[in-house]
Write a protein that holds these residues in place. Structure first.
Motif, mmCIF file in Angstrom:
data_model
loop_
_atom_site.group_PDB
_atom_site.id
_atom_site.type_symbol
_atom_site.label_atom_id
_atom_site.label_comp_id
_atom_site.label_asym_id
_atom_site.label_seq_id
_atom_site.Cartn_x
_atom_site.Cartn_y
_atom_site.Cartn_z
ATOM 1 N N TYR A 4 -106.173 51.806 16.256
ATOM 2 C CA TYR A 4 -105.904 50.425 16.665
ATOM 3 C C TYR A 4 -104.524 50.062 17.029
ATOM 4 C CZ TYR A 4 -104.635 45.770 15.195
ATOM 5 O OH TYR A 4 -104.414 44.340 14.772
ATOM 6 N N THR A 5 -103.733 51.214 16.405
ATOM 7 C CA THR A 5 -102.005 51.022 16.785
ATOM 8 C C THR A 5 -102.118 51.374 18.114
ATOM 9 O OG1 THR A 5 -101.433 51.548 14.750
ATOM 10 C CG2 THR A 5 -99.783 51.865 16.385
ATOM 11 N N LEU A 6 -102.706 52.431 18.946
ATOM 12 C CA LEU A 6 -102.498 52.880 20.157
ATOM 13 C C LEU A 6 -103.094 51.838 21.172
ATOM 14 C CD1 LEU A 6 -103.493 56.833 19.854
ATOM 15 C CD2 LEU A 6 -101.167 55.575 20.152
ATOM 16 N N ARG A 7 -104.298 51.200 20.717
ATOM 17 C CA ARG A 7 -104.970 49.995 21.339
ATOM 18 C C ARG A 7 -104.042 48.895 21.542
ATOM 19 N NH1 ARG A 7 -109.439 51.418 18.589
ATOM 20 N NH2 ARG A 7 -109.366 49.578 17.213
ATOM 21 N N ARG A 8 -103.199 48.702 20.558
ATOM 22 C CA ARG A 8 -102.274 47.258 20.728
ATOM 23 C C ARG A 8 -101.181 47.736 21.440
ATOM 24 N NH1 ARG A 8 -104.092 42.585 19.597
ATOM 25 N NH2 ARG A 8 -102.333 41.861 18.726
ATOM 26 N N VAL A 9 -100.585 48.845 21.444
ATOM 27 C CA VAL A 9 -99.493 49.590 22.025
ATOM 28 C C VAL A 9 -99.831 49.231 23.862
ATOM 29 C CG1 VAL A 9 -97.897 51.375 22.635
ATOM 30 C CG2 VAL A 9 -98.393 50.649 20.244
ATOM 31 N N ALA A 10 -101.043 49.810 24.094
ATOM 32 C CA ALA A 10 -101.665 49.710 25.260
ATOM 33 C C ALA A 10 -101.686 48.416 26.014
ATOM 34 C CB ALA A 10 -103.123 50.524 25.497
ATOM 35 N N GLN A 11 -102.237 47.574 25.097
ATOM 36 C CA GLN A 11 -102.192 46.026 25.503
ATOM 37 C C GLN A 11 -101.045 45.293 25.454
ATOM 38 O OE1 GLN A 11 -104.503 44.307 22.298
ATOM 39 N NE2 GLN A 11 -106.268 45.384 23.018
ATOM 40 N N MET A 12 -100.003 45.908 25.240
ATOM 41 C CA MET A 12 -98.737 45.499 25.386
ATOM 42 C C MET A 12 -98.022 45.550 26.981
ATOM 43 S SD MET A 12 -96.365 46.749 21.756
ATOM 44 C CE MET A 12 -94.909 46.176 22.708
ATOM 45 N N ILE A 13 -98.665 46.563 27.648
ATOM 46 C CA ILE A 13 -98.167 47.042 28.804
ATOM 47 C C ILE A 13 -98.589 45.620 29.819
ATOM 48 C CG2 ILE A 13 -98.029 48.614 30.708
ATOM 49 C CD1 ILE A 13 -98.594 50.745 28.759
ATOM 50 N N PRO A 14 -99.707 45.351 30.050
ATOM 51 C CA PRO A 14 -100.164 44.151 31.128
ATOM 52 C C PRO A 14 -99.357 42.880 30.611
ATOM 53 C CG PRO A 14 -102.025 44.796 29.626
ATOM 54 C CD PRO A 14 -100.884 46.025 29.335
ATOM 55 N N VAL A 15 -99.360 42.793 28.875
ATOM 56 C CA VAL A 15 -98.839 41.405 28.854
ATOM 57 C C VAL A 15 -97.265 41.469 29.430
ATOM 58 C CG1 VAL A 15 -97.953 40.375 26.892
ATOM 59 C CG2 VAL A 15 -100.327 41.392 26.602
#
Length: 233
Positions: A4-15
């Motif tokens: 979950y943490t890795l997915r949230r960090v990965a979602q930060m990039i396009p944001v």
């Protein structure tokens, strides 16, 4: 949890990319010339203007300018401002204040949100629950900048309890008002989530069994109900 943490960090990039692109595009589309705004009524020589435009890539197309900016950001180079100061140094200079404010607001959010959520959950359908509902509706419905402006005007200007602006008073007096404004908005959502989860858990069969076995209300609430309601977050 790690996934979950890795997915949230990965979602930060396009944001982050999208946010920087929009802000850069809005700045690029603003009317006027940045060099003219900088010099004001005292225009610079043409040679100096040309040198500045070349240094800041102001004559390049938008996508080229944005690409140069992002390339510099990924390399740790945020550029310099029009006064010759490195932007990264300005960020690092103000980072301790930002971190202190964010940490203070986060701690206050946890305290306020959990206290009001637990208070409303334990008094489901009574005055405490109504208070929690009013709190969440107000601070989730009213924009934070409206609350901030009102609190700044009333507590800082009229009453003089806190500094209306700046950090001259130091921690905690200079941070308590902005931290509370930030915390209340986040605490409203936390209080609603805590209250709803706690009400559902208190209806569970295993808590009825715990009451039948003679466990104290304090142990049932803090040792079982509240801990299990937090799992639902």
């Amino acid at each position: 949890m790690l996934g979950y943490t890795l997915r949230r960090v990965a979602q930060m990039i396009p944001v982050l990319l999208g946010a920087t692109f929009i802000i850069y595009a809005l700045t690029f589309l603003m009317p006027g010339d940045p060099i003219s705004a900088l010099t004001g009524e005292r225009p610079l020589p043409e040679a100096t203007v040309a040198q500045i435009r070349q240094a800041y890539h102001l004559d390049d197309p938008f996508l080229v300018q944005y690409g140069n900016y992002m390339l510099g950001v990924f390399q740790g180079n945020f550029g310099i401002d029009f006064f010759g100061r490195p932007v990264l140094d300005l960020i690092l200079e103000r980072l301790p204040v930002t971190f202190t404010l964010a940490l203070t607001a986060w701690v206050l959010k946890l305290i306020i949100g959990l206290v009001i959520g637990v208070y409303g959950g334990l008094r489901n359908g009574r005055a405490g629950d109504h208070f929690a509902l009013v709190f969440t509706v107000i601070f989730m419905g009213v924009p934070s900048f409206v609350i901030a402006l009102g609190a700044q005007t009333y507590f800082g200007v009229h009453l003089g309890w806190v500094e209306p602006a700046g950090i001259r008073a130091g921690w905690p007096m200079a941070f308590i008002l902005p931290a509370l404004v930030m915390a209340f908005e986040a605490a409203a959502g936390l209080a609603r989530l805590t209250r709803t989860s706690l009400v559902d858990v208190l209806r569970a069969e295993y808590l009825r069994t715990a009451k039948a076995k003679g466990l104290s209300p304090r142990r049932i609430i803090w040792g079982h109900a509240l801990r299990n309601s937090m799992i639902r977050w």
